[in-house]
Scaffold this motif. Structure first.
Motif, PDB file in Angstrom:
ATOM      1  N   PRO A 147      34.510 -43.192 107.784  1.00 16.13           N
ATOM      2  CA  PRO A 147      34.967 -41.878 106.789  1.00 16.13           C
ATOM      3  C   PRO A 147      33.687 -40.606 107.887  1.00 16.13           C
ATOM      4  CG  PRO A 147      35.314 -42.882 104.826  1.00 16.13           C
ATOM      5  CD  PRO A 147      34.894 -43.958 105.890  1.00 16.13           C
ATOM      6  N   ALA A 148      32.396 -41.285 107.278  1.00 15.24           N
ATOM      7  CA  ALA A 148      31.727 -40.543 108.399  1.00 15.24           C
ATOM      8  C   ALA A 148      31.712 -40.487 110.148  1.00 15.24           C
ATOM      9  CB  ALA A 148      30.141 -41.346 107.442  1.00 15.24           C
ATOM     10  N   ILE A 149      32.057 -41.775 109.813  1.00 16.44           N
ATOM     11  CA  ILE A 149      32.280 -41.580 111.679  1.00 16.44           C
ATOM     12  C   ILE A 149      33.054 -39.988 112.156  1.00 16.44           C
ATOM     13  CG2 ILE A 149      32.856 -42.837 113.638  1.00 16.44           C
ATOM     14  CD1 ILE A 149      31.631 -45.209 112.299  1.00 16.44           C
ATOM     15  N   GLY A 150      34.567 -40.642 111.333  1.00 19.52           N
ATOM     16  CA  GLY A 150      35.278 -39.723 111.364  1.00 19.52           C
ATOM     17  C   GLY A 150      34.895 -38.137 111.377  1.00 19.52           C
ATOM     18  N   ASN A 151      33.880 -37.971 110.348  1.00 16.32           N
ATOM     19  CA  ASN A 151      33.545 -36.533 109.932  1.00 16.32           C
ATOM     20  C   ASN A 151      32.053 -36.489 111.678  1.00 16.32           C
ATOM     21  OD1 ASN A 151      34.235 -35.271 107.662  1.00 16.32           O
ATOM     22  ND2 ASN A 151      33.663 -36.766 106.874  1.00 16.32           N
ATOM     23  N   TYR A 201      42.189 -31.617 113.692  1.00 16.86           N
ATOM     24  CA  TYR A 201      43.077 -31.955 112.699  1.00 16.86           C
ATOM     25  C   TYR A 201      43.862 -33.603 112.320  1.00 16.86           C
ATOM     26  CZ  TYR A 201      46.773 -31.173 108.783  1.00 16.86           C
ATOM     27  OH  TYR A 201      47.827 -30.781 107.683  1.00 16.86           O
ATOM     28  N   PRO A 202      43.826 -34.226 113.348  1.00 19.68           N
ATOM     29  CA  PRO A 202      44.150 -35.477 112.885  1.00 19.68           C
ATOM     30  C   PRO A 202      42.946 -36.173 112.854  1.00 19.68           C
ATOM     31  CG  PRO A 202      44.672 -34.335 115.309  1.00 19.68           C
ATOM     32  CD  PRO A 202      44.545 -33.599 114.416  1.00 19.68           C
ATOM     33  N   LEU A 203      42.126 -35.753 113.054  1.00 23.89           N
ATOM     34  CA  LEU A 203      41.009 -36.348 112.686  1.00 23.89           C
ATOM     35  C   LEU A 203      40.644 -35.485 110.968  1.00 23.89           C
ATOM     36  CD1 LEU A 203      38.132 -36.026 115.668  1.00 23.89           C
ATOM     37  CD2 LEU A 203      38.906 -38.332 114.582  1.00 23.89           C
ATOM     38  N   ALA A 204      40.533 -34.919 110.532  1.00 21.51           N
ATOM     39  CA  ALA A 204      40.568 -34.659 109.219  1.00 21.51           C
ATOM     40  C   ALA A 204      41.586 -35.414 108.445  1.00 21.51           C
ATOM     41  CB  ALA A 204      40.491 -32.599 109.104  1.00 21.51           C
ATOM     42  N   ILE A 205      43.421 -35.330 109.245  1.00 22.06           N
ATOM     43  CA  ILE A 205      44.012 -36.735 108.123  1.00 22.06           C
ATOM     44  C   ILE A 205      43.571 -37.498 107.481  1.00 22.06           C
ATOM     45  CG2 ILE A 205      46.327 -37.295 108.357  1.00 22.06           C
ATOM     46  CD1 ILE A 205      46.681 -34.904 109.223  1.00 22.06           C
ATOM     47  N   ALA A 206      43.016 -38.599 109.334  1.00 21.72           N
ATOM     48  CA  ALA A 206      42.277 -39.554 109.519  1.00 21.72           C
ATOM     49  C   ALA A 206      41.216 -40.005 107.752  1.00 21.72           C
ATOM     50  CB  ALA A 206      41.841 -40.375 110.369  1.00 21.72           C
ATOM     51  N   VAL A 207      40.445 -38.723 108.381  1.00 25.34           N
ATOM     52  CA  VAL A 207      39.188 -38.652 107.431  1.00 25.34           C
ATOM     53  C   VAL A 207      39.185 -38.913 105.491  1.00 25.34           C
ATOM     54  CG1 VAL A 207      37.317 -37.303 106.821  1.00 25.34           C
ATOM     55  CG2 VAL A 207      37.372 -37.901 108.667  1.00 25.34           C
ATOM     56  N   ASN A 208      40.465 -38.117 105.929  1.00 26.49           N
ATOM     57  CA  ASN A 208      41.150 -37.937 104.091  1.00 26.49           C
ATOM     58  C   ASN A 208      41.935 -39.586 103.750  1.00 26.49           C
ATOM     59  OD1 ASN A 208      40.619 -36.145 102.371  1.00 26.49           O
ATOM     60  ND2 ASN A 208      42.149 -34.891 104.006  1.00 26.49           N
ATOM     61  N   TYR A 209      42.414 -39.964 104.212  1.00 20.65           N
ATOM     62  CA  TYR A 209      43.054 -41.721 104.285  1.00 20.65           C
ATOM     63  C   TYR A 209      41.717 -41.909 103.972  1.00 20.65           C
ATOM     64  CZ  TYR A 209      45.043 -45.825 105.030  1.00 20.65           C
ATOM     65  OH  TYR A 209      45.870 -46.844 105.442  1.00 20.65           O
ATOM     66  N   LEU A 210      40.758 -42.411 105.045  1.00 23.28           N
ATOM     67  CA  LEU A 210      39.892 -43.704 105.122  1.00 23.28           C
ATOM     68  C   LEU A 210      38.864 -43.068 103.703  1.00 23.28           C
ATOM     69  CD1 LEU A 210      38.928 -43.462 108.987  1.00 23.28           C
ATOM     70  CD2 LEU A 210      39.947 -45.321 107.257  1.00 23.28           C
ATOM     71  N   GLU A 211      38.605 -41.767 103.161  1.00 23.84           N
ATOM     72  CA  GLU A 211      38.229 -41.309 102.027  1.00 23.84           C
ATOM     73  C   GLU A 211      38.580 -42.607 100.773  1.00 23.84           C
ATOM     74  OE1 GLU A 211      36.411 -37.958 102.189  1.00 23.84           O
ATOM     75  OE2 GLU A 211      35.270 -38.596 103.032  1.00 23.84           O
TER      76      GLU A 211
END
Lengths: 224, 255
Positions: A147-151, A201-211
């Motif tokens: 998740p941190a990498i996504g951010n 946006y797609p990254l934000a969704i991915a981060v949310n999911y991973l968290e």
């Protein structure tokens, strides 16, 4: 209203060209900074004092100076040392150098968060340090810090807009050029902002999911 | 089979183990007991060099696992060379330490495949036999976090056995378990002892020590106070004051 539409249709081709460059900048810098970050993280955890010190100094430089200065430095100062790079190459180097420093700290935290027992257990089945790192520690650390990498990737997309100042024709630069020639500031910078938002946006969704996934996993793990 | 010769260990100037000699014969079960902070875990962890001794030497089948000799001088083995000896000496931890990102089966075949360089099919074959031995054949695809502590510890024993070690070390293998789960782990350990596995066990389970141990080594403040067979150690005629006190504390806590 029609006039606005016509303007948008006029502006979009060059903005989209810029968007492609922005995506290229982001992906290439992300890959390079992940590699650099991992190496520096391992260096920071190393018992070798010299390596350790070099890595600390690097991180300190990244943190202590603005990305804008780093970018200008690579583009305008490196030629004095005989290293002449295109604007695009300079931007990639500056962005990777910068992001690598932050990712190094992220990786280091992720590695330290893996319980020490995992390393001991790996050693107890006969693995040496590097094999234990590769097979046991890093896979767990990586999934901890995903998740941190996504951010970081999201920040990287937006940071890449600074490449505009060294004339990389990414989306921000294209917007600047259009605005200078048409004075349609409001429309153009709104479009630029919307493009960045869509990219993130797609990254934000991915981060949310991973968290969420990480949270769940930790709950099940702590029950035992 | 294993000899510890004047082994010493200090942590930041504080001597935790003071010149301990201990030998373990093939097929023997040596149980190390002692009050907390006595250095018993440190002693055990030195046997596979997870803690590197500050002095003395450790011989496995006559060969030092700490030093190599060249030109008549002793050089300590590098971390990489030490890892070779660790394949010969299995270890089971108090906290199990199963690889959290791998399934039960993957935990067991990890060492054989990536350290022993075994073929995957053969490793899986052997892992299944070991899983049956510890009674957990149905859990091979489960992840560690979904298992009870007792199950995790039995898997950890299977993981250690998969390396075909010459001996097994147990560092308080049941201390982190709920009381009702202790038995299932002790049964597995007892069966191993019956099969002739050489074992060194640090534990507080006096019943196990008495029943399965060939020798009880009582350690306190970094020295071996007594090294005796269980019938002598637990006999009422054993007048050693420190041992008496320790055993009394245990009984008092059990009530």
């Amino acid at each position: 209203m029609n006039a606005i539409w016509e303007n948008i249709v006029d502006f979009m081709p060059s903005l989209l060209q810029g968007t492609v460059i922005t995506i290229e900048l982001t992906i290439l810098s992300l890959i390079l900074s992940l590699i650099l970050g991992l190496i520096v993280a391992l260096g920071r955890l190393s018992k070798n004092k010299v390596i350790n010190r070099i890595c600390s100094i690097y991180i300190s430089i990244v943190r202590g100076t603005p990305l804008l200065v780093q970018m200008m430095y690579v583009y305008f100062v490196f030629p004095s040392f005989g290293i002449t790079l295109t604007a695009f190459q300079s931007a990639i180097i500056a962005l990777s150098f910068n992001e690598g420093g932050y990712l190094a700290e992220t990786f280091r935290a992720g590695i330290k968060a893996v319980p020490t027992g995992q390393m001991e257990a790996a050693k107890a089945v006969g693995m040496d340090y590097s094999k234990a790192m590769q097979r046991i520690i890093l896979p767990q650390a990586f999934s901890n810090v995903l998740p941190a990498i996504g951010n970081s990737a999201i920040i990287l997309i937006k940071n890449s807009s600074l490449a505009a100042v060294i004339t990389v024709t990414e989306v921000m630069h294209q917007g600047n050029l259009l605005a200078a020639s048409t004075y349609q500031n409001m429309l153009i910078f709104t479009l630029v902002a919307i493009i960045y938002w869509i990219l993130h946006y797609p990254l934000a969704i991915a981060v949310n999911y991973l968290e969420k996934r990480g949270g769940k996993r930790n709950v099940t793990a702590s029950q035992h | 089979m294993l000899q510890l010769a004047s082994i010493k260990k200090s942590f930041s100037g504080k001597e935790v183990i003071k010149e301990v000699d201990l030998s373990v014969n093939k097929g023997e079960v040596v149980v190390i007991i002692g009050p907390s902070g006595s250095g018993k875990s440190t002693l055990l962890r030195m046997i596979n060099a997870l803690e590197y001794p500050s002095g003395g030497d450790i011989l496995l089948e006559g060969n030092s696992i700490l030093f190599k000799e060249s030109k008549g001088k002793k050089h300590p083995y590098s971390e990489k060379e030490l890892s070779r000896f660790r394949t010969e000496i299995g270890m089971v931890f108090q906290g199990f330490h199963l690889f959290a990102h791998k399934t039960v089966l993957e935990n067991i075949i990890e060492g054989p495949i990536h350290v022993r360089k075994m073929k995957k099919e053969a490793a899986i074959e052997e892992a299944k036999v070991l899983l049956e031995k510890v009674g957990l054949s149905d859990k091979q695809d489960a992840y560690p976090h979904s298992l009870s502590g007792g199950q995790q510890q039995r898997i950890a024993i299977a993981r250690a056995l998969a390396m075909k070690p010459k001996m097994l070390l147990f560092d308080e293998p049941t201390s982190a378990l709920d009381p009702e789960l202790v038995g299932e782990v002790l049964v597995v350990m007892k069966n191993l002892a019956l099969e002739g596995m050489t074992m060194v066990v640090v534990t507080h389970e006096m019943g196990f020590a008495r029943e399965v141990g060939d020798r009880i080594v009582f350690i306190d403040q970094g020295v071996i106070v007594q090294d005796a067979p269980p019938q002598h150690f637990f006999h009422s005629s054993n007048k050693n004051e420190r041992i008496h006190k320790f055993l009394n504390t245990l009984t008092r806590n059990a009530v």
